[in-house]
Design an enzyme around this catalytic site. Structure first.
Site, PDB file in Angstrom:
ATOM      1  N   ASP A 156       0.872  -1.165   0.000  1.00 62.55           N
ATOM      2  CA  ASP A 156       0.000   0.000   0.000  1.00 62.55           C
ATOM      3  C   ASP A 156       0.916   1.223   0.000  1.00 62.55           C
ATOM      4  O   ASP A 156       2.123   1.110   0.240  1.00 62.55           O
ATOM      5  CB  ASP A 156      -0.893  -0.034   1.250  1.00 62.55           C
ATOM      6  CG  ASP A 156      -1.829   1.152   1.322  1.00 62.55           C
ATOM      7  OD1 ASP A 156      -2.437   1.501   0.301  1.00 62.55           O
ATOM      8  OD2 ASP A 156      -1.936   1.740   2.417  1.00 62.55           O
TER       9      ASP A 156
ATOM     10  N   ASP B 291      -0.195   5.105   0.952  1.00 68.10           N
ATOM     11  CA  ASP B 291      -0.422   6.170   1.919  1.00 68.10           C
ATOM     12  C   ASP B 291      -0.425   5.647   3.346  1.00 68.10           C
ATOM     13  O   ASP B 291      -1.117   4.674   3.672  1.00 68.10           O
ATOM     14  CB  ASP B 291      -1.752   6.862   1.616  1.00 68.10           C
ATOM     15  CG  ASP B 291      -1.759   7.457   0.212  1.00 68.10           C
ATOM     16  OD1 ASP B 291      -0.723   8.006  -0.202  1.00 68.10           O
ATOM     17  OD2 ASP B 291      -2.800   7.361  -0.467  1.00 68.10           O
TER      18      ASP B 291
END
Length: 233
Positions: free
Chosen positions: A9, A11
């Protein structure tokens, strides 16, 4: 052929910020019309995301609107400034080292994010990740370099959509998730629990409270690259 797969991922996982939210605030700082209202709406949707309650389609209507409002050349000039002023200072050596460890081991590496490709493509490049699965954007003439419509296209890389996008990407490479001896997914968010459950090595990275609880219950490792203020831990 790579034996292992590393998915990340973006953020609050590899970055100590939300790149979509940061982009909205950057546009506000440029003094654009309705910029403050736009940033406030993004903040409201981000709180829903953190709570696991985001209406992704409503969020995209807001976050993608500026891409249709301004010429692409202007948007790309602003993005270059954003990369220099906001993203580059936020890229921490711990995140680069994590990616480099997998890349140097010969693992197939890919960022899988619910932020759009316009914002995230240069970030993935800066992190040294060649493959990116992000929200895809429509253009007025249907070409990759065209002016943006402000709408998404295709399967959204969000929650279970991350699984679908990952499976489709691997299929295009002639692979499946099960072909890899080991598969990692690094994420901070409860929204990514579906894909975390699919890999052999889920890693709760800078996890939110609910993901931390799941990790503790299931014995998943927890990796803290940053503290709550975004400072390297």
């Amino acid at each position: 052929m790579q034996r292992n797969l590393a998915l990340f991922d973006l953020d609050h996982t590899l970055l100590p910020l939300d790149s979509d939210q940061a982009w909205a605030h950057y546009l506000t700082g440029l003094g654009l019309a309705d910029g403050a209202r736009h940033a406030d709406e993004i903040d409201r949707h981000y709180r829903a995301y953190a709570a696991g309650e985001l209406d992704m389609h409503a969020y995209l209507d807001v976050t993608l609107a500026p891409l249709a409002r301004y010429p692409r050349a202007q948007l790309e000039a602003w993005r270059a400034q954003f990369m220099r002023d906001v993203i580059a200072p936020a890229i921490r050596p711990e995140a680069l080292a994590l990616v480099a460890r997998h890349r140097d081991a010969g693992d197939l590496c890919c960022i899988v994010t619910a932020t759009n490709t316009f914002v995230t493509a240069p970030i993935a490049a800066a992190l040294g990740v060649d493959h990116l699965l992000a929200i895809e954007l429509g253009t007025r003439d249907g070409t990759p370099g065209g002016e943006y419509t402000g709408k998404s296209v295709g399967v959204l890389s969000f929650r279970e959509g991350k699984i679908e996008r990952t499976d489709a990407w691997l299929a295009a490479l002639g692979r499946t998730l099960g072909d890899f001896e080991r598969s990692w997914f690094y994420s901070d968010s409860i929204n990514d629990a579906p894909l975390l459950e699919r890999v052999t090595d889920p890693v709760a990275t800078n996890p939110d409270a609910r993901l931390a609880a799941i990790a503790a219950a299931r014995g998943w490792p927890v990796l803290r690259l940053f503290d709550e203020a975004g400072v390297a831990a």
